[in-house]
Scaffold this motif. Structure first.
Motif, short mmCIF file in Angstrom:
data_model
loop_
_atom_site.label_atom_id
_atom_site.label_comp_id
_atom_site.label_asym_id
_atom_site.label_seq_id
_atom_site.Cartn_x
_atom_site.Cartn_y
_atom_site.Cartn_z
N UNK A 69 -4.90 18.42 -4.58
CA UNK A 69 -4.07 19.62 -4.64
C UNK A 69 -3.54 19.99 -3.26
N UNK A 70 -4.39 19.87 -2.26
CA UNK A 70 -3.99 20.20 -0.89
C UNK A 70 -2.86 19.30 -0.41
N UNK A 71 -3.02 18.01 -0.57
CA UNK A 71 -2.02 17.06 -0.06
C UNK A 71 -0.74 17.06 -0.92
N UNK A 72 -0.89 17.29 -2.21
CA UNK A 72 0.29 17.33 -3.08
C UNK A 72 0.99 18.67 -3.02
N UNK A 73 0.34 19.64 -2.36
CA UNK A 73 0.90 20.98 -2.23
C UNK A 73 1.19 21.62 -3.58
N UNK A 74 0.15 21.60 -4.43
CA UNK A 74 0.25 22.21 -5.76
C UNK A 74 -0.92 23.15 -5.93
N UNK A 75 -0.76 24.10 -6.81
CA UNK A 75 -1.84 25.03 -7.08
C UNK A 75 -3.00 24.35 -7.78
N UNK A 76 -4.22 24.75 -7.43
CA UNK A 76 -5.39 24.14 -8.05
C UNK A 76 -5.41 24.37 -9.56
N UNK A 77 -5.01 25.55 -9.99
CA UNK A 77 -5.03 25.85 -11.42
C UNK A 77 -4.07 24.94 -12.18
N UNK A 78 -2.90 24.64 -11.59
CA UNK A 78 -1.94 23.76 -12.24
C UNK A 78 -2.48 22.34 -12.30
N UNK A 79 -3.14 21.91 -11.22
CA UNK A 79 -3.71 20.56 -11.21
C UNK A 79 -4.83 20.44 -12.23
N UNK A 80 -5.73 21.42 -12.25
CA UNK A 80 -6.87 21.36 -13.18
C UNK A 80 -6.41 21.48 -14.63
N UNK A 81 -5.29 22.17 -14.86
CA UNK A 81 -4.77 22.28 -16.22
C UNK A 81 -4.33 20.93 -16.76
N UNK B 120 0.85 -1.19 0.00
CA UNK B 120 0.00 0.00 0.00
C UNK B 120 0.89 1.23 0.00
N UNK B 121 0.54 2.27 -0.83
CA UNK B 121 1.38 3.46 -0.89
C UNK B 121 1.50 4.14 0.46
N UNK B 122 2.56 4.91 0.62
CA UNK B 122 2.77 5.63 1.88
C UNK B 122 1.67 6.66 2.06
N UNK B 123 1.48 7.07 3.30
CA UNK B 123 0.47 8.07 3.61
C UNK B 123 0.81 9.37 2.90
N UNK B 124 -0.22 10.20 2.68
CA UNK B 124 0.00 11.47 2.01
C UNK B 124 0.92 12.36 2.84
N UNK B 125 1.76 13.16 2.19
CA UNK B 125 2.74 13.96 2.91
C UNK B 125 2.08 15.04 3.76
N UNK B 126 2.76 15.42 4.80
CA UNK B 126 2.28 16.51 5.64
C UNK B 126 2.43 17.84 4.91
N UNK B 127 1.67 18.84 5.36
CA UNK B 127 1.79 20.15 4.76
C UNK B 127 3.16 20.76 5.07
N UNK B 128 3.63 21.59 4.16
CA UNK B 128 4.89 22.30 4.39
C UNK B 128 4.72 23.71 3.87
N UNK B 129 5.79 24.47 3.90
CA UNK B 129 5.75 25.85 3.43
C UNK B 129 6.16 25.98 1.97
#
Length: 217
Positions: A50-62, A1-10
């Protein structure tokens, strides 16, 4: 099973530079894989990815304009990962030994927890995404057939005769699909693995004469 989603960072979110685009996509798919496996299709959202991957929503939706598009990419990646990790067949074996090794390796790959989980999720969503379910099935099947052909020495898959391809397809149908079906419906992999060699042996016995007639020896 894949590792848990990463924690938030800056880490700053947004569109990555071109040099980091591959890593950006890989992070999205890895996080999405974890979320789909942990939460299922229904409870996973693009915003959550997007939240867990720490990426912008616009980049993900693109890249993935819908959850279905992201799920399709995750399933395709999971299938490719399984085939990438299949062990090469040892050389210097007889036809029967090669087929036995190929069949057992395919079954072991299909019984990986991630593969079983995605088979179940994809089947559950087949009504909503029939094309995705069919594509996932066909990609898995075609990959298994190609592995059988390459494992026994066929290096140019484009030049394989239709008759030989049909025999490889039948081999996959007889060996791999029954086990995959049972695993998808909840039969424990620990119970299926000991039977794998028997399933493959029976299939080899059944098809050996037809295979030998094609010059596959």
């Amino acid at each position: 099973m894949p590792a848990a989603c990463p924690e938030k960072s800056n880490r700053r979110r947004g569109r990555p530079p071109a040099s980091q685009a591959g890593q950006f996509d890989e992070r999205i798919l890895e996080v999405a894989t974890s979320l789909f496996l942990d939460r299922g299709f229904g409870r996973t959202t693009l915003d959550l990815v997007a939240q867990h991957a720490e990426v912008g929503k616009s980049s993900l939706y693109a890249r993935y304009p819908s959850k279905g598009a992201l799920f399709a990419a995750v399933v395709s990646r999971s299938i490719q990962t399984m085939f990438d990790h299949l062990a090469p067949v040892p050389q210097g074996l007889s036809l029967v030994q090669r087929l036995q090794a190929v069949g057992e390796a395919l079954i072991e790959g299909m019984l990986h927890p991630r593969c079983v989980a995605f088979m179940r999720i994809t089947a559950a969503e087949a009504g909503n995404f029939p094309d995705l379910a069919l594509t996932a099935y066909q990609d898995s099947f075609d990959g298994a057939v190609a592995y059988v052909l390459m494992g026994i020495g066929e290096t140019d898959l484009g030049a394989v005769s239709p008759g030989l391809t049909a025999l490889a397809q039948r081999f996959v149908e007889v060996t791999v699909q029954p086990v995959s079906f049972q695993a998808a419906f909840g039969v424990d992999a620990s119970l299926l693995r000991p039977r794998a060699s028997v399933y493959v042996h029976d299939a080899v016995e059944l098809l050996h004469k037809k295979i030998a007639m094609t010059g596959w020896e």
